[in-house]
Enzyme design. Structure first.
Site, short mmCIF file in Angstrom:
data_model
loop_
_atom_site.label_atom_id
_atom_site.label_comp_id
_atom_site.label_asym_id
_atom_site.label_seq_id
_atom_site.Cartn_x
_atom_site.Cartn_y
_atom_site.Cartn_z
N GLU A 37 0.81 -1.21 0.00
CA GLU A 37 0.00 0.00 0.00
C GLU A 37 0.85 1.27 0.00
O GLU A 37 0.56 2.22 -0.73
CB GLU A 37 -0.92 -0.01 1.24
CG GLU A 37 -1.70 1.27 1.48
CD GLU A 37 -2.81 1.48 0.47
OE1 GLU A 37 -3.10 0.54 -0.30
OE2 GLU A 37 -3.37 2.59 0.44
N ASP A 38 1.93 1.27 0.80
CA ASP A 38 2.64 2.53 1.06
C ASP A 38 4.07 2.58 0.52
O ASP A 38 4.77 3.58 0.73
CB ASP A 38 2.68 2.80 2.57
CG ASP A 38 1.29 3.01 3.15
OD1 ASP A 38 1.08 2.61 4.32
OD2 ASP A 38 0.41 3.56 2.45
#
Length: 712
Positions: free
Chosen positions: A76-77
Site C-alpha cells: 500500500e505505502d
C-alpha cells in the site's frame, strides 16, 4: 520501537520451532521498505508494523501471520509489489498481505455502491483465510492507540468506523478483549466528556469504598480453597464504554448500576467450573435471574463460561465469570485460538469454533446477488452478535435476536404488553405482527385490554421470553375454560346421584384420583381426562345393586394357613381385615393373626419358628364381618352424629362401638368401630366421610378394637 531480536524472542517464547530466518528477513525487508517514512506523530513508520506484530504475538499466532503483520503496509505505502512479496516470502504470505492491503484501501463508512461491492469481494477473500482479518484488527487497534496525532475530523471518522465496524467484528469473531479496547478507545474520541465523567465516578467510588478488587479477589480465593478447587482469580473494573452502554440501555445513572466490577475464575476442568460456582454461591447470596450457563449453551462465536452475579461486600453487586483455561483462550482470543500455539506446538482448542463458518455464510449471500448496499447493511447488522436494536416511542433501546418480530419486541418490554398486543407500527406505519424487525427501527405496540395471545403467535415469535409467555398464556386460557366446563360436568353428575356437590367432596376426589387439587381435577374433567361419573363414584362408591350381607359361619375358613382344629383369633392390636397382608403367631391356646405392619410383631422377632405365613380365603368377605376402627375429627354441631351414622349406614356398614375422646366448642375427636367386609369397603366409607364439609379428617386407626369374628 521493538528491536529485531526482541520480536523473534516473543515468537519463540510460545513457538520454539519458529522460522527465525523468515522472521528476520521480513523484519529487514519491512524496515528498508519504510525507512524514509514517518507517522503523523513524527515517529519512524516501521514502528507501527512492529507493534501490530507484537499484538499478534500476544495471541500466539503462527509465523505467516506475524510476517504478514510486518509487511502489511508494504504494498500500500511503498514500491513493493505482490509478485515481489510472493517471490521472497511465498504465496501464502503474499496472499495474506494482499488481502490486508485491499481491506486498508476500503472506506467502510462509505455509502457508495462501489465501496460496498469492494467490501463484498474482500469478504469472499477473507472467507478463504480469516488471518487477513486478524492482522487488520491488530492494525486498527494500534492505530486507535496512537490516534492523538491526527486532526480531530480524521480522529472522529476513524473512531466512528472502528465503533461501527471493527469493534463489532472483533466481537463477532469472539475476540472480547480486543473488542472492549477498540470500543473504549473509540468512546474516548466520540464522547470524551461522558468517558471522563465515568472515570471520575470510579475515582469517587474508590475513595468511598476503598479498592474492592483485592478484597473480593481474596474472598473468592478463600471460598475456592475451602472447596478444594484450584483456580486463578482475576478482578477488574469494567471499561468505561461498557458502563456507559449499560447506563444508556437501562436508562439509569452510574449509582444505580449493579455490577461495575467483574471477576474471572479460571479453573482446570469443566467439573471444577460448576464446583467453583457452588463455592461462590455458598459464600455470597446470588442475585436472582442473573445466572447464565454458556457452557451447556455456548454462544455462536464459541464463547463458553458460567456467569453469576452475587451481592458482595458492602452490598455491592459483583459479576463473576467461571471458565477453564481453554474456554478462557477462546473468550479472549476468539477465532485466533484456532491458530494459537501452546507449549511450543500448534494445539487444537476443543472450544474454538470454525473461524470460517460465518464468513462462508457471507460469501453465500454474495452468490445470491443481493444489491451491494443491502449486502453491506446485512454485514454490519450480522456483526452485532446476531442482534437487532430497535427503539420504543420514548427512545429506549430494545435488543433482540435477528429475525425477531413485533411480538418479540412487545414481550421484551413487558409480558402484559405482549399479551395484549393487537398490532404494531414500525417507523410510524402499520405493519403485520409477523414482520421481521431490522436494526434501528422504531416500534410502537398497539394494545387492547381484551386481547389474549393466539396460538399462531408461536410461529411468529423467536425469543425464548416471548414463546414462553405465549405458551403460558395459552395454557392459562385453556385451563380456565376447562375448569369452567369441568365444574358444570361434575355438578350434573352429582345431581344424577341425588348428591350435593361441595368443594370438600371434590378436594377429596382430587386426592383419591391423584390430582394436585380442586382446580386440577376440574381441568381434567373439562379436558375429558376424567369422567363426572368416576368423580362421584370416588366419593360415593356404588353399592353394586346392594351387596348381600355377609353370612356369619363360625366354622368357615376365613384365613388359610392354620391347621384345622387350631383356635384362631384376630389381634386387637391391629385388627386386620380382608385385604390386609397378614401373618400368624403361634401362642398358647392357638394362633393370633396380625397385619404385616403391626407394631407388636417386633416382640416376636427372636422366635421366627412361631411365625406362620397366612393368607385370606378368597371368599373371606362373604363369611363374616370384621371390625375396623376409624378416627374422626369433626365439627361439634347439632345433628352431626346423626348425619355421620346415616352416611355409614348408606355404605352398608354397622357401628359396633363409638367413643368421644376429645371435645371442645368447635371440634370433637371420635373413635368408631365398624363392621366391614374388607379393606375396600372400609376405604369407601372413609372417602365418603372425608368428603363431608363437617368432617375435618377421617383415618383408619390401629388402636385396640373389639373382635367379632373368629374361625376354627
Amino acid at each position: 520501537m521493538i528491536r529485531q531480536f526482541e520480536l523473534v524472542e516473543r515468537v519463540r517464547a510460545y513457538n520454539p520451532e519458529a522460522d527465525e530466518a523468515l522472521l528476520n528477513r521480513a523484519y529487514v525487508y519491512g524496515a528498508k521498505a519504510h525507512a524514509t517514512q514517518t507517522r503523523a506523530s513524527g515517529e519512524p513508520y516501521f514502528g507501527h508494523p512492529l507493534e501490530v506484530a507484537a499484538i499478534l504475538t500476544d495471541l500466539r499466532l503462527d509465523d505467516a501471520t506475524i510476517v504478514t503483520a510486518l509487511l502489511h503496509d508494504t504494498i500500500e505505502d511503498t514500491t513493493a509489489t505482490r509478485e515481489e512479496i510472493e517471490k521472497l516470502f511465498g504465496a501464502e504470505i503474499a496472499q495474506l498481505v494482499d488481502g490486508v492491503t485491499k481491506l486498508t484501501r476500503l472506506e467502510l463508512t462509505s455509502k457508495e455502491a462501489a465501496q460496498a461491492e469492494n467490501f463484498r469481494k474482500l469478504l469472499v477473500a477473507m472467507s478463504r483465510d480469516v488471518r487477513v482479518l486478524l492482522v487488520k484488527l491488530a492494525d486498527r487497534l494500534h492505530n486507535m492507540r496512537t490516534l492523538s496525532a491526527l486532526r480531530d475530523d480524521k480522529r472522529q471518522r476513524i473512531a466512528r468506523e472502528t465503533m461501527d465496524i471493527y469493534a463489532p467484528l472483533a466481537g463477532r469473531m469472539g475476540m472480547q478483549r480486543m473488542r472492549e479496547e477498540l470500543e473504549d478507545l473509540s468512546f474516548d474520541v466520540l464522547n470524551a466528556e461522558a468517558r471522563t465523567s465515568i472515570m471520575r465516578r470510579f475515582i469517587k467510588l474508590r475513595q468511598e469504598t476503598g479498592d474492592l478488587i483485592p478484597l473480593v479477589t481474596r474472598q473468592i480465593e478463600e471460598a475456592l480453597y475451602d472447596a478444594k478447587t484450584p483456580a486463578i482469580v482475576q478482578g477488574r473494573e469494567k471499561r468505561p464504554f461498557s458502563i456507559w452502554r449499560k447506563m444508556e440501555e437501562k436508562g439509569v445513572g452510574f449509582s444505580q448500576l449493579s455490577d461495575i466490577y467483574g471477576f474471572r475464575v479460571i479453573v482446570d476442568s469443566e467439573e471444577d467450573c460448576y464446583r467453583a460456582l457452588g463455592a461462590v454461591h455458598r459464600r455470597w447470596r446470588v442475585v436472582p435471574e442473573r445466572i447464565k450457563d454458556y457452557i451447556s449453551g455456548p454462544k455462536s462465536n464459541g464463547y463458553r463460561s458460567l456467569h453469576t452475579t452475587v451481592s458482595g461486600p458492602n452490598a455491592m453487586r459483583v459479576e463473576i465469570q467461571i471458565r477453564t483455561r481453554e474456554m478462557h483462550e477462546v473468550a479472549e482470543q476468539g477465532v485466533a485460538a484456532h491458530w494459537a500455539y501452546r507449549d511450543g506446538k500448534r494445539s487444537r482448542n476443543p472450544f474454538a469454533v470454525d473461524p470460517f463458518t460465518w464468513l462462508r455464510e457471507l460469501a453465500e449471500r454474495v452468490e445470491k446477488g443481493d444489491p451491494p448496499q443491502e449486502f453491506l447493511e446485512h454485514v454490519k447488522l450480522d456483526m452485532f452478535y446476531d442482534q437487532v436494536f430497535c427503539f420504543t416511542p420514548k427512545g429506549d433501546v430494545i435488543p433482540l435476536p435477528r429475525g425477531a418480530t413485533p411480538i418479540d419486541f412487545a414481550y421484551a418490554i413487558h409480558t402484559r404488553i405482549g399479551d395484549s398486543c393487537v398490532g404494531a407500527k414500525i417507523d410510524g406505519r402499520r405493519a403485520p405482527l409477523w414482520t421481521r424487525l431490522r436494526n434501528g427501527q422504531a416500534v410502537e405496540i398497539i394494545r387492547a385490554d381484551a386481547q389474549r395471545p393466539s396460538p399462531v403467535w408461536m410461529d411468529m415469535a423467536v425469543t425464548g421470553r416471548a414463546r414462553s409467555a405465549i405458551r403460558r398464556a395459552l395454557r392459562e386460557d385453556a385451563r380456565d375454560e376447562n375448569i369452567r366446563l369441568g365444574r358444570e360436568i361434575v355438578r350434573q353428575a352429582f345431581e344424577r346421584r341425588g348428591k350435593s356437590v361441595t368443594d370438600k367432596a371434590l378436594e377429596t376426589a382430587a386426592r383419591k384420583l391423584g390430582r394436585g387439587g380442586l382446580d386440577d381435577l376440574l381441568e381434567a374433567l373439562g379436558a375429558g381426562d376424567v369422567s363426572g361419573r368416576r368423580v362421584v363414584e370416588t366419593v360415593y362408591p356404588p353399592d353394586h345393586g346392594g351387596a348381600p350381607e355377609p353370612r356369619v359361619e363360625p366354622d368357615a375358613p376365613t384365613v388359610r394357613g392354620v391347621r384345622k382344629g387350631v383356635s384362631m383369633r384376630f389381634g386387637d392390636c391391629c385388627h386386620p381385615i380382608p385385604g390386609d397382608r397378614i401373618v400368624g403367631i403361634q401362642e398358647r391356646g392357638g394362633v393370633t393373626v396380625h397385619a404385616i405392619d403391626c407394631a407388636r410383631l417386633a416382640e416376636h422377632e427372636d422366635a421366627l419358628d412361631r411365625w406362620l405365613d397366612l393368607r385370606w380365603d378368597e371368599d373371606a368377605d362373604q363369611f363374616a364381618t370384621h371390625v375396623a376402627r376409624i378416627e374422626l375429627v369433626l365439627a361439634n354441631e347439632p345433628g352431626m352424629l346423626a348425619r355421620i351414622c346415616a352416611l355409614i349406614a348408606e355404605q352398608r356398614a354397622n357401628i359396633d362401638y363409638l367413643m368421644t375422646t376429645e371435645r371442645n366448642s368447635d371440634f370433637m375427636r371420635m373413635l368408631v368401630d365398624l363392621e366391614v367386609r374388607d379393606v375396600k369397603h372400609l376405604s369407601g366409607i372413609v372417602t365418603v366421610l372425608e368428603a363431608q364439609p363437617m368432617v375435618s379428617t377421617a383415618t383408619r386407626s390401629r388402636a385396640r378394637a373389639a373382635v367379632l369374628a373368629s374361625g376354627a
